[in-house]
Design an enzyme around this catalytic site. Structure first.
Site, PDB file in Angstrom:
ATOM      1  CG  ASN A  22       9.274  51.876 -19.723  1.00  0.00           C
ATOM      2  OD1 ASN A  22       8.998  52.479 -19.808  1.00  0.00           O
ATOM      3  ND2 ASN A  22       9.717  50.351 -19.955  1.00  0.00           N
ATOM      4  CG  ASP A 199      22.665  48.615   1.278  1.00  0.00           C
ATOM      5  OD1 ASP A 199      22.587  49.462   1.240  1.00  0.00           O
ATOM      6  OD2 ASP A 199      21.871  47.105   1.585  1.00  0.00           O
ATOM      7  CD  GLU A 265      24.353  52.102   3.629  1.00  0.00           C
ATOM      8  OE1 GLU A 265      23.501  52.755   3.837  1.00  0.00           O
ATOM      9  OE2 GLU A 265      23.909  51.050   3.435  1.00  0.00           O
TER      10      GLU A 265
END
Length: 551
Positions: A22, A199, A265
């Site tokens: 965009n 995470d 992680e």
């Protein structure tokens, strides 16, 4: 196949930097969908999308303000649904980032929690009274610099944040918080995702007693760390034993969706591999996990050998997901440049090595082009720790710059506008279009190496046996596949100089075509700088004096 993830090759997409459609200079979901054919052409099994949730973007999406919404920077939930359908049609699984340890301070949960000590979300975050002198309750630091406690006058308490002050940590000791986050994961599973990259998966729980962390050991001849966070052993602010029970709840949820998976992680410099073993063993916690052990500067045979040996010795039924680069570290062709005479040769050797390790594999976007770390100027920085600790630590922007797609000048087809981070000349020269047309390019080699892994199932699910040889030679056998009776012997010269070794039994073993930088004369095998050889036999033996004392 419910265990598709075991031995899979996963491609990490950093949405901000993949493809903009965009013109705002930031990559988006329609852009990812436009470039899915490129990912599929590599031969990988899945993609992992870094955070796309609604966020103020203080930490590039790792500060979530709505877990069940797509940030308008990237598109809409409908765009996400379309992406899932298109990926699945191409045979690609889709894994998304889930940032559960903390939220944005703009999340409705935190906005309510900070009002007073009696509201319905009062115990959803980690709050603590000050000491008598008004200072924080303990010595815990933030990963991004400064103390990990921020004063909130409306409650008259500090709140805990492992990262930015705008990323308050959720209180996992509260069962309601766990329930809410599991509900978030169910929301995305119902939308068709195939799994989650979790995470900071070892950061979920903190020590309830808020005990002080001890200092980390520092040899007196070395200077202090750039970041004070590295001066402590983080015994109490993360990696708590209560984490295991929550991970079992996560696994119980995913077991309701056959074929879904998790990769965690683990960030812990003192016991990362130990946690990786604990979190993936037993079949009732994480499916896979990774640490930062292979994301550092070590590039020796001893390093790669011992990390894998230690993991499988500690967790014989656990499963790793190895990676050499991601969005948090300098790109590996730059980190390991001193061990190579050629950046392209190092890129190909790293691919051949990573794709022949036992475990699953994660490739980071641009790795297949051999992209080096971009040299970002201070005025171009966006990463908070980079801005704070410049120039000793330059942050993570250098590995997050946009993908160079087309030939010509920057931004090489990434956007029609101004990219959020610059595309540097070294990256422009390594663009996809140019490499696509070159059968000898790094991109062509990655496709070849992934196809080689797929053609030899032993590389995906076989055992690994390391051979005792001297530096800089890394040597191992892969055997014991569930679907193949083959045995491969893999040899890698991890140096910028050629080495010569004696190979007994090579006359009856075939040197497989993925081998590179190899010459033979009788029993003598010479591996060029960053050369490597794959034999289709486990019956060969090696003699190599080495350039260093045997390890």
């Amino acid at each position: 196949m419910t265990e598709w993830w075991r031995g899979a090759v996963i491609y990490q997409v950093y949405p901000r930097s993949f493809q903009d459609t965009n013109g705002d200079g930031i990559g988006d979901l329609p852009g990812i969908m436009r470039r899915l054919d490129h990912i599929a052409s590599l031969g990988v099994d899945a993609i992992w999308l870094s955070p796309i949730n609604q966020s103020p973007q203080a930490d590039m999406g790792y500060d979530v303000s709505d877990y069940k919404e797509v940030d308008r920077l990237f598109g809409s939930l409908e765009d996400f649904d379309d992406l899932i359908k298109r990926a699945h049609a191409l045979g690609l699984k889709v894994i998304i980032d889930q940032v559960l340890s903390h939220s944005s301070d703009q999340h409705p949960w935190f906005r309510e929690s900070k009002l007073n000590r009696t509201n319905a979300k009062a115990d959803w975050y980690v709050w603590a009274d000050p000491k008598k002198d008004g200072s924080p309750p303990n010595n815990w630091p933030s990963v991004f610099g400064g103390r990990a406690w921020e004063w909130n006058p409306s409650r008259g308490q500090y709140y805990f944040h492992n990262f930015l002050t705008s990323q308050p940590d959720l209180n996992f000791h509260n069962p309601a918080v766990q329930d809410a986050l599991l509900d978030v994961m169910r929301f995305w599973l119902e939308r068709g995702v195939d799994g989650f990259r979790l995470d900071t998966v070892n950061y979920y729980f903190h020590d309830k007693l808020l005990r002080n962390n001890p200092p980390a050991r520092r040899p007196k001849h070395l200077p202090y760390a750039v970041n004070p966070y590295d001066m402590q052993e983080h015994k109490y602010g993360k990696s708590q034993p209560e984490n295991v029970a929550f991970l079992k709840r996560v696994r119980a949820l995913l077991d309701q969706y056959p074929g879904s998976t998790t990769v965690g992680e683990i960030g812990d410099s003192h016991k990362g591999l130990q946690l990786m073993e604990e979190y993936t063993s037993g079949g009732d916690k994480l499916h896979m996990a990774y640490t930062f052990d292979m994301l550092g500067n070590d590039f020796t045979a001893a390093h790669f050998r011992t990390k894998q040996q230690n993991f499988f010795a500690g967790a014989p039924n656990g499963w790793p997901c190895w990676a050499f680069s991601n969005h948090d570290v300098n790109r590996h062709v730059s980190r390991w440049a001193a061990s190579s005479a050629s950046q392209a040769d190092l890129a190909c050797q790293a691919a051949a090595m990573l794709l022949s390790f036992k475990g699953s594999v994660c490739l980071y976007q641009g790795e297949e082009l051999g992209l080096p770390e971009a040299d970002i100027l201070f005025e171009e920085l966006t990463d908070p720790p980079g801005i704070r600790f410049w120039p000793e630590y330059k942050g993570r922007d250098g590995c997050r710059t946009p993908m160079p797609w087309d030939e010509g000048e920057a931004p090489n087809g990434f956007t029609a506008g101004k990219p959020w981070l610059p595309v540097k000349p070294a990256h422009s020269a390594l663009n996809v279009a140019h490499q696509d047309a070159d059968p000898n390019s790094t991109l062509a080699f990655y496709r070849k190496a992934i196809a080689f892994r797929r053609a030899h199932p032993v590389l995906a699910d076989g055992d690994i046996e390391f051979l005792k040889v001297a530096e800089p030679l890394l040597a191992y056998r892969r055997s014991g596949s569930k679907t193949s009776n083959e045995t491969l012997t893999c040899l890698f010269n991890l140096s910028a100089d050629p080495i010569t070794l004696t190979v007994e039994g090579a006359e009856t073993a075939e040197l497989l075509p993925l081998s590179q930088g190899v010459s033979r004369k009788g029993k003598k095998l010479t591996l060029a700088a960053n050369g490597y050889a794959f034999y289709d036999s486990g019956e060969i033996s090696l003699k190599f004096a080495g350039t260093k004392k045997p390890s």
